[in-house]
Each structure stands twice: as structure tokens, then as C-alpha cells.
Design an enzyme around this catalytic site. Sequence first.
Site, mmCIF file in Angstrom:
data_model
loop_
_atom_site.group_PDB
_atom_site.id
_atom_site.type_symbol
_atom_site.label_atom_id
_atom_site.label_comp_id
_atom_site.label_asym_id
_atom_site.label_seq_id
_atom_site.Cartn_x
_atom_site.Cartn_y
_atom_site.Cartn_z
ATOM 1 N N GLY A 1 -0.481 -2.389 -2.697
ATOM 2 C CA GLY A 1 0.778 -1.770 -2.261
ATOM 3 C C GLY A 1 1.937 -2.257 -3.112
ATOM 4 N N ASP A 2 3.101 -1.642 -2.903
ATOM 5 C CA ASP A 2 4.325 -1.994 -3.642
ATOM 6 C C ASP A 2 4.162 -1.837 -5.151
ATOM 7 O OD1 ASP A 2 5.475 -2.807 -1.188
ATOM 8 O OD2 ASP A 2 4.477 -4.743 -1.375
ATOM 9 N N LYS B 1 5.297 3.188 -6.316
ATOM 10 C CA LYS B 1 4.891 4.593 -6.159
ATOM 11 C C LYS B 1 6.097 5.520 -5.961
ATOM 12 C CE LYS B 1 2.173 3.432 -2.726
ATOM 13 N NZ LYS B 1 2.176 1.954 -2.832
ATOM 14 N N LYS C 1 9.015 5.580 -7.232
ATOM 15 C CA LYS C 1 9.619 6.020 -8.498
ATOM 16 C C LYS C 1 8.737 7.071 -9.187
ATOM 17 C CE LYS C 1 10.496 5.659 -13.020
ATOM 18 N NZ LYS C 1 10.907 4.942 -14.168
ATOM 19 N N ALA D 1 5.549 1.284 5.360
ATOM 20 C CA ALA D 1 5.778 1.553 3.934
ATOM 21 C C ALA D 1 7.271 1.528 3.614
ATOM 22 C CB ALA D 1 5.223 2.924 3.587
ATOM 23 N N GLY D 2 7.584 1.253 2.389
ATOM 24 C CA GLY D 2 8.973 1.334 1.947
ATOM 25 C C GLY D 2 8.975 1.840 0.520
ATOM 26 N N HIS D 3 9.342 3.085 0.334
ATOM 27 C CA HIS D 3 9.368 3.657 -1.016
ATOM 28 C C HIS D 3 10.801 3.712 -1.509
ATOM 29 C CE1 HIS D 3 5.228 5.758 -0.382
ATOM 30 N NE2 HIS D 3 5.151 4.462 -0.569
ATOM 31 N N ARG E 1 -9.123 6.749 21.608
ATOM 32 C CA ARG E 1 -8.724 7.969 22.346
ATOM 33 C C ARG E 1 -7.728 7.676 23.457
ATOM 34 N NH1 ARG E 1 -14.916 9.002 22.162
ATOM 35 N NH2 ARG E 1 -14.626 6.794 22.513
ATOM 36 N N GLN F 1 1.062 2.163 0.911
ATOM 37 C CA GLN F 1 0.282 0.931 0.720
ATOM 38 C C GLN F 1 -0.581 1.061 -0.553
ATOM 39 O OE1 GLN F 1 0.106 2.217 4.289
ATOM 40 N NE2 GLN F 1 2.043 1.162 4.376
ATOM 41 N N ARG G 1 10.426 -9.542 2.978
ATOM 42 C CA ARG G 1 9.653 -10.755 2.682
ATOM 43 C C ARG G 1 9.449 -10.919 1.172
ATOM 44 N NH1 ARG G 1 4.240 -10.068 6.159
ATOM 45 N NH2 ARG G 1 4.537 -7.913 5.521
ATOM 46 N N SER H 1 6.272 3.052 -16.720
ATOM 47 C CA SER H 1 7.648 2.970 -16.235
ATOM 48 C C SER H 1 8.255 1.657 -16.724
ATOM 49 C CB SER H 1 7.634 3.042 -14.713
ATOM 50 O OG SER H 1 8.905 2.697 -14.228
HETATM 51 P P1 IMP Z 1 0.456 -3.536 8.798
HETATM 52 O O1 IMP Z 1 0.226 -2.329 7.970
HETATM 53 O O2 IMP Z 1 1.867 -3.718 9.231
HETATM 54 O O3 IMP Z 1 -0.526 -3.627 9.932
HETATM 55 O O4 IMP Z 1 0.145 -4.832 7.883
HETATM 56 C C1 IMP Z 1 -1.165 -5.161 7.418
HETATM 57 C C2 IMP Z 1 -1.102 -5.754 6.003
HETATM 58 O O5 IMP Z 1 -0.691 -4.754 5.090
HETATM 59 C C3 IMP Z 1 -0.094 -6.904 5.852
HETATM 60 O O6 IMP Z 1 -0.614 -7.818 4.894
HETATM 61 C C4 IMP Z 1 1.134 -6.223 5.273
HETATM 62 O O7 IMP Z 1 1.944 -7.107 4.522
HETATM 63 C C5 IMP Z 1 0.472 -5.170 4.379
HETATM 64 N N1 IMP Z 1 1.299 -3.986 4.162
HETATM 65 C C6 IMP Z 1 1.530 -2.984 5.028
HETATM 66 N N2 IMP Z 1 2.324 -2.045 4.477
HETATM 67 C C7 IMP Z 1 2.599 -2.469 3.237
HETATM 68 C C8 IMP Z 1 3.343 -1.905 2.158
HETATM 69 O O8 IMP Z 1 3.922 -0.820 2.225
HETATM 70 N N3 IMP Z 1 3.368 -2.652 1.009
HETATM 71 C C9 IMP Z 1 2.717 -3.832 0.885
HETATM 72 N N4 IMP Z 1 2.009 -4.381 1.865
HETATM 73 C C10 IMP Z 1 1.945 -3.708 3.035
#
Ligand code: IMP
Length: 424
Positions: free
Chosen positions: A12-13, A16, A18, A39-41, A143, A224, A303, A413
Site C-alpha cells: 500500500g501507499d 496510486k 497520482k 485508504a488515503g489517495h 451474513r 492498499q 502514522r 513518477s
Molecule cells: P485495516 O485495513 O485498517 O484493517 O488495517 C490492516 C493493515 O493494513 C494495517 O497494517 C494497516 O496499517 C494496513 N493498511 C490498511 N489500509 C492501508 C493503506 O491504505 N495503506 C497502507 N496500509 C494500510
Amino acid sequence: MANIVLVGAQWGDEGKGKIIDFLTEKSDYVVRFQGGSNAGHTVRVGAERFVLHQIPSGIIRNHIICVIANGVVLDPEELIHEIGNLKKRKIRVDGRLFVSDQAHVIMPYHKLFDRLAEQENEKRKIGTTQRGIGPCYADKAARLGIRVGDFLDIPVFKQRLKQVLDAKNKVLKFIYRHPTLSYTDILKRCLAYRKRLLGYTRNTPQLLHDAVHKRKRILLEGAQGTFLDVDHGTYPYVTSSNSSVGGAITGTGMGLRDVHKVIGVVKAYTTRVGEGPFPTEMEPAMLRKVRDWGEEFGATTGRPRRCGWFDAVLTRQAARVNGLDSIAVTKLDVLDNLKEIKICTTYKYHGRTLRDLPSHVEVLKQCRPVFRTVKGWHSSTSQITKFRDLPKLAQQYLRVLEKLVETPIEIVSVGSSRSQTIVL
Ligand code: IMP
């Protein structure tokens, strides 16, 4: 090439947001197919910076239709907030954003259970984003979920909420010894969400089938990354959805043959947030430098991200799991100041050389990276727009990655703005 799936090929991170923004120029639809507000895009347009959690990044461009598909777990409160923010910034949302009536809803108790589970056992901690993702997907599989479409019929919804909340309150009371949640409060909140979200709700598989039929260009935006995938990731240190290519099919209702290309996004190095093994993690001094240069802080939780060298064992596996046609390498410019750069080519496990990613996390925890060290180019790449104009050593670095990952590089990029993109 009409329809493209874009997935993260690390943890993840990968940047994507961009790349999606860059590709949306040639798309008609952008679709989120899994995950939720974890997620954070991040997308930069000129001096403006947009961070999107649930709404597809395509919303920034006025010609795009955005879909939050059935595979997503939707946080209604967050979505209303996100829509409000976009509107404040004069982005048109109504008539351009559609939410699946089959998407599961993140309820207040999901966030609470996420937090309680993480607090309960320090040793089993995953380091989740505490957005209720795991508990919501667990209810979907059990369910016991509530879907966006359940909001439509109020009497049916009330009955459903009562049943589910009774079950949740039993767990809260008897397992966690936590105060129970009030049905009336939750119902009130849900009715407010209903009012705000009903206008966006659609049968999205049908909407997408129509788009396919009309030969619209559809971009499927993964959140992710492959190694956070609940099936293919470093389980149990994963998220709870299929963040690799399979999720694009189950999470949208589109047919396999409706996808024409799969692009994997990788950083020129590696990062990870949360717990779990990370063989190429850098030693602290180097980690701090790369974190600073790359601004490696989570877009959702803030974080600090763990940073490591490029891991070709991992990304080669991602190329296979996703059937990648090509890769997009992001943040090459972050490595501009380094004299030497390491690339992990294989792992050592109790004296044995492993070329492929082990399937068990306990084995991965004991793997040591075998590095190839290459010379850094030690000059700025951030204004370069053509591959041939990159420093020779940067070109060589990229060619080594391409060879090790066994997949051609399509995009590089070198900065966060749209113009800082090299197409090969
Ligand atoms: P959850 O998706 O909040 O349940 O987190 C499960 C794991 O996925 C943790 O280690 C999070 O830090 C990681 N994680 C979830 N979403 C992201 C993301 O968008 N980027 C990076 N790590 C993520």
C-alpha cells in the site's frame, strides 16, 4: 486498451492516487472496488492537494463518473464529510458519484470492535487504521452485515438493525465487558445517513455493465496493496479485502474479459504501515532520511511509515498474482541524493536461498534480504519528462528493477504533480 485495473504491488501507499489521476485523462469511469476509509489517495493539482479516502480519485476531473462498487465497505459519515469537502472546493459531485446498494456499511460498532480487538491483545495486534474495516468484512462473511440498499425500506431496516445490534451488544457485554450501544441512537444516525446518501445509491454492477456495453473506458482503482490482500498478503498482517486484481472482479461485478490491462504501482523503494514482517526495512538513520525526503506519513492516520529498500522478491510475486502487464514506478526522485542504493534480489532462510516469497509469515519473519548494491545517480530527476533524459545510473536502476520483476515499466513518477510523469 479500454478497461484498466490498477493495483498496489507492495504494502500500500505506492502512490496510486497520482498514477490514477494521470490515467483518468483517458478514462470515462473510475471505480473503487474494495477497502474503505482505511485508504488515503493523495492527488496534487497545481497548488491544490486532495486526499480522498473513499471517493475515487477521478472525482477531481469533471468528465469522470465515479463509482463506489459493491466490494467496498462504506463509512457513511466519512463519505458525507468527503462529499462536503469536495463541494466546498467547487468540485461537482452530484450526478457524477454513484454508490453500490450492495456495498456493506461500516456501522459505529465496527469501529468500536476494531479498537477493542487491537487493545485486547498487544501480541496479536495488527496495527489497523481502526476504521472498522475488519469487523465490517467479518460481518459480511458471517451474513450479519448491513448494506447500503438496506436503508431503502425503513421498516425492514429497523428490524435488521435490531437483530444485528442485539447480537453485537451480547458480545460487547459478555466478552468485552463494555457498555452496550443504544438502538435508538444508531437508528437516528442511520436515518440521517439515509437522507444524505439515497440520491447516490445505484445498482452499480448494472451501471458498469451498461458502461462496458457502450465501450466506455473504465479505470478500476485498487486501494492498499497486494501484500495487504487477505488471501495473498502477509497474513495475518493484512487488511480484510482482496486488494489484488481478483477484488476488481468480485468487487464490481464486471466480467474477467471486460478487463484489458493490469498495471501494478510500486515505489522505487518500499514502505509499510502497521505491524508485520518487512525483510528490507532500512536501519534507523537511513530510514529517517528516506521518510523525510519521501514525506512518508500515512494519509489516513498520519502514522510514520516504515521504509525499506526495493524488494524484488515481493514485487515479482505481485507481478504473478496480479498478472501485471506493466508497472508504474513512483517516487524515483526520493532516491536522488543517495550515493548507493540497495535492491533485494533474493532471501536467505537458514542458509538456503529463496527466490520466491514464502507463503508463511513465520518463515518470512526469519528471511534475510540478499542485496545487490548499485551506484546512485546523485542528481535531481524531478524536472525530467523523458526516460532518455534521466541520468544513466537512474535508467540503469529502473532497468534492473524491470528485469528482476519480470515486467516492463510503463510509467515513472518523479514528483507529485501531473507534469512530473515519464511515460515509456
Ligand atoms: P485495516 O485495513 O485498517 O484493517 O488495517 C490492516 C493493515 O493494513 C494495517 O497494517 C494497516 O496499517 C494496513 N493498511 C490498511 N489500509 C492501508 C493503506 O491504505 N495503506 C497502507 N496500509 C494500510
